[in-house]
Design a protein around this motif. Structure first.
Motif, mmCIF file in Angstrom:
data_model
loop_
_atom_site.group_PDB
_atom_site.id
_atom_site.type_symbol
_atom_site.label_atom_id
_atom_site.label_comp_id
_atom_site.label_asym_id
_atom_site.label_seq_id
_atom_site.Cartn_x
_atom_site.Cartn_y
_atom_site.Cartn_z
ATOM 1 N N VAL A 26 6.479 1.682 -9.605
ATOM 2 C CA VAL A 26 6.240 2.778 -8.658
ATOM 3 C C VAL A 26 6.946 2.455 -7.346
ATOM 4 C CG1 VAL A 26 4.515 4.144 -7.436
ATOM 5 C CG2 VAL A 26 3.996 3.248 -9.728
ATOM 6 N N ILE A 27 7.770 3.400 -6.918
ATOM 7 C CA ILE A 27 8.517 3.274 -5.670
ATOM 8 C C ILE A 27 8.033 4.358 -4.714
ATOM 9 C CG2 ILE A 27 10.809 3.314 -4.582
ATOM 10 C CD1 ILE A 27 10.428 1.016 -6.624
ATOM 11 N N ALA A 28 7.711 3.969 -3.491
ATOM 12 C CA ALA A 28 7.313 4.929 -2.457
ATOM 13 C C ALA A 28 8.492 5.180 -1.531
ATOM 14 C CB ALA A 28 6.133 4.395 -1.658
ATOM 15 N N GLU A 29 8.719 6.464 -1.236
ATOM 16 C CA GLU A 29 9.744 6.843 -0.260
ATOM 17 C C GLU A 29 9.041 7.212 1.031
ATOM 18 O OE1 GLU A 29 12.417 9.871 -1.544
ATOM 19 O OE2 GLU A 29 12.806 8.864 -3.457
ATOM 20 N N ARG A 30 9.523 6.644 2.121
ATOM 21 C CA ARG A 30 8.971 6.915 3.450
ATOM 22 C C ARG A 30 10.084 7.362 4.379
ATOM 23 N NH1 ARG A 30 5.322 1.542 3.276
ATOM 24 N NH2 ARG A 30 3.850 2.418 1.781
ATOM 25 N N ASP A 31 9.684 7.811 5.533
ATOM 26 C CA ASP A 31 10.658 8.197 6.565
ATOM 27 C C ASP A 31 11.646 9.236 6.034
ATOM 28 O OD1 ASP A 31 9.470 6.149 8.173
ATOM 29 O OD2 ASP A 31 10.788 4.680 7.200
ATOM 30 N N ARG A 32 11.098 10.256 5.375
ATOM 31 C CA ARG A 32 11.918 11.352 4.816
ATOM 32 C C ARG A 32 12.991 10.827 3.865
ATOM 33 N NH1 ARG A 32 10.734 12.470 10.019
ATOM 34 N NH2 ARG A 32 9.532 14.353 10.414
ATOM 35 N N GLY A 33 12.625 9.835 3.072
ATOM 36 C CA GLY A 33 13.534 9.279 2.078
ATOM 37 C C GLY A 33 14.424 8.163 2.565
ATOM 38 N N GLN A 34 14.303 7.789 3.826
ATOM 39 C CA GLN A 34 15.158 6.736 4.380
ATOM 40 C C GLN A 34 14.756 5.336 3.920
ATOM 41 O OE1 GLN A 34 17.957 7.441 6.234
ATOM 42 N NE2 GLN A 34 17.412 9.503 5.604
ATOM 43 N N THR A 35 13.472 5.158 3.577
ATOM 44 C CA THR A 35 12.955 3.854 3.184
ATOM 45 C C THR A 35 12.346 3.951 1.791
ATOM 46 O OG1 THR A 35 12.402 3.405 5.495
ATOM 47 C CG2 THR A 35 11.380 1.985 3.850
ATOM 48 N N GLN A 36 12.701 3.005 0.930
ATOM 49 C CA GLN A 36 12.110 2.918 -0.396
ATOM 50 C C GLN A 36 11.431 1.564 -0.538
ATOM 51 O OE1 GLN A 36 15.116 3.693 -3.335
ATOM 52 N NE2 GLN A 36 15.014 5.888 -3.011
ATOM 53 N N PRO A 92 0.817 -1.215 0.000
ATOM 54 C CA PRO A 92 0.000 0.000 0.000
ATOM 55 C C PRO A 92 0.853 1.269 0.000
ATOM 56 C CG PRO A 92 -0.018 -1.007 2.172
ATOM 57 C CD PRO A 92 0.719 -1.941 1.274
ATOM 58 N N ILE A 93 0.273 2.329 -0.554
ATOM 59 C CA ILE A 93 0.878 3.659 -0.508
ATOM 60 C C ILE A 93 0.228 4.398 0.644
ATOM 61 C CG2 ILE A 93 1.153 5.854 -1.720
ATOM 62 C CD1 ILE A 93 1.145 4.264 -4.330
ATOM 63 N N GLU A 94 1.051 5.044 1.463
ATOM 64 C CA GLU A 94 0.556 5.775 2.622
ATOM 65 C C GLU A 94 0.501 7.269 2.324
ATOM 66 O OE1 GLU A 94 3.125 4.523 5.796
ATOM 67 O OE2 GLU A 94 2.449 2.442 5.631
ATOM 68 N N ARG A 127 1.754 10.035 3.542
ATOM 69 C CA ARG A 127 2.951 10.884 3.504
ATOM 70 C C ARG A 127 4.033 10.386 2.552
ATOM 71 N NH1 ARG A 127 1.118 11.061 8.783
ATOM 72 N NH2 ARG A 127 0.580 13.154 9.471
ATOM 73 N N ASP A 128 3.747 9.335 1.798
ATOM 74 C CA ASP A 128 4.731 8.810 0.851
ATOM 75 C C ASP A 128 4.952 9.772 -0.304
ATOM 76 O OD1 ASP A 128 4.892 6.490 2.334
ATOM 77 O OD2 ASP A 128 3.787 5.251 0.910
ATOM 78 N N LEU A 129 6.171 9.799 -0.782
ATOM 79 C CA LEU A 129 6.502 10.466 -2.029
ATOM 80 C C LEU A 129 6.710 9.338 -3.026
ATOM 81 C CD1 LEU A 129 7.384 12.822 -3.860
ATOM 82 C CD2 LEU A 129 9.698 12.495 -2.957
ATOM 83 N N ILE A 130 5.895 9.313 -4.086
ATOM 84 C CA ILE A 130 6.054 8.222 -5.035
ATOM 85 C C ILE A 130 6.827 8.695 -6.261
ATOM 86 C CG2 ILE A 130 3.990 7.005 -4.232
ATOM 87 C CD1 ILE A 130 2.732 7.841 -7.005
ATOM 88 N N SER A 131 7.644 7.799 -6.749
ATOM 89 C CA SER A 131 8.387 8.001 -7.983
ATOM 90 C C SER A 131 7.898 6.959 -8.968
ATOM 91 C CB SER A 131 9.893 7.820 -7.761
ATOM 92 O OG SER A 131 10.373 8.807 -6.875
ATOM 93 N N VAL A 132 7.505 7.421 -10.166
ATOM 94 C CA VAL A 132 7.003 6.523 -11.194
ATOM 95 C C VAL A 132 8.057 6.429 -12.288
ATOM 96 C CG1 VAL A 132 5.104 5.996 -12.762
ATOM 97 C CG2 VAL A 132 4.656 7.293 -10.661
ATOM 98 N N TYR A 133 8.539 5.211 -12.505
ATOM 99 C CA TYR A 133 9.531 4.938 -13.530
ATOM 100 C C TYR A 133 8.836 4.237 -14.692
ATOM 101 C CZ TYR A 133 12.728 5.816 -9.687
ATOM 102 O OH TYR A 133 13.394 6.394 -8.639
ATOM 103 N N ALA A 134 9.165 4.614 -15.904
ATOM 104 C CA ALA A 134 8.549 4.009 -17.077
ATOM 105 C C ALA A 134 9.581 3.910 -18.190
ATOM 106 C CB ALA A 134 7.349 4.836 -17.534
ATOM 107 N N GLN A 135 9.527 2.800 -18.917
ATOM 108 C CA GLN A 135 10.431 2.621 -20.045
ATOM 109 C C GLN A 135 9.747 1.767 -21.103
ATOM 110 O OE1 GLN A 135 13.798 0.759 -18.175
ATOM 111 N NE2 GLN A 135 13.052 -1.285 -18.599
ATOM 112 N N VAL A 136 10.140 1.990 -22.340
ATOM 113 C CA VAL A 136 9.596 1.218 -23.450
ATOM 114 C C VAL A 136 10.139 -0.200 -23.352
ATOM 115 C CG1 VAL A 136 9.467 0.990 -25.956
ATOM 116 C CG2 VAL A 136 9.445 3.270 -24.898
ATOM 117 N N GLU A 137 9.237 -1.170 -23.338
ATOM 118 C CA GLU A 137 9.664 -2.568 -23.287
ATOM 119 C C GLU A 137 9.694 -3.194 -24.672
ATOM 120 O OE1 GLU A 137 7.713 -6.364 -21.283
ATOM 121 O OE2 GLU A 137 8.916 -5.163 -19.892
#
Length: 123
Positions: A88-98, A61-63, A65-75
Motif C-alpha cells: 500500500v502506497i499513500a500519495e500526499r501533497d496532491r501526489g507530490q509525495t509517495q 501511518p495513513i493520513e 487526505r491521503d490517496l492510497i493505492s493498493v498493489y497486489a500480485q500472486v507470489e
C-alpha cells in the motif's frame, strides 16, 4: 511505482480516523483484503476466501487526505491456495509525495460451489 497499476485506489474518510488522528489499521487491512481477493479470484477463475495473513507490517501511518493505492500480485500458487503479496502506497501533497505505508502476504483458497477447497487451476 509508476510502472505498476494499482488494483484498488481509495481515499479514507473522516469516519476512518482513530484516536491518534490516523486511519484505523482495520480499515487498511480491509482494503488490502479486497485488492488481494480480486487478484486471487482472477487467478483461481472463481470464488476464493482469505484463510491466513502470514505477514503484515504497518510501516507508516495513513493520513486523512491521503490517496492510497493498493498493489497486489500472486507470489506463489499451491494446489488449492495462493499467496498474494500486497503493498500500500499513500500519495500526499496532491501526489507530490509517495510513501509505502504497509505491506503483507495474504493466503487465499479457491472454493467450489459448495464452498469447499478446490484446485486453483480447476474452473
Amino acid at each position: 511505482m509508476t510502472d505498476r497499476i494499482p488494483i484498488l485506489r481509495v481515499t479514507p474518510g473522516p469516519g476512518d480516523i482513530n484516536a491518534n488522528g490516523h486511519i484505523f489499521g482495520g480499515w487498511v487491512l480491509a482494503q488490502m483484503d479486497i485488492a488481494a481477493g480480486i487478484v486471487a479470484s482472477r487467478r483461481a477463475n472463481g470464488s476464493v476466501a482469505t484463510v491466513a495473513i502470514e505477514r503484515m507490517e504497518f510501516i507508516a501511518p495513513i493520513e486523512l487526505r491521503d490517496l492510497i493505492s493498493v498493489y497486489a500480485q500472486v507470489e506463489r500458487v499451491g494446489r488449492t491456495s495462493m499467496a498474494i503479496r500486497i503493498e500500500v502506497i499513500a500519495e500526499r501533497d496532491r501526489g507530490q509525495t509517495q510513501i509505502k505505508v504497509t505491506e503483507g502476504l495474504f493466503t487465499f483458497v479457491a472454493l467450489d460451489e459448495a464452498h469447499h477447497p478446490r484446485p486453483v487451476d480447476a474452473a
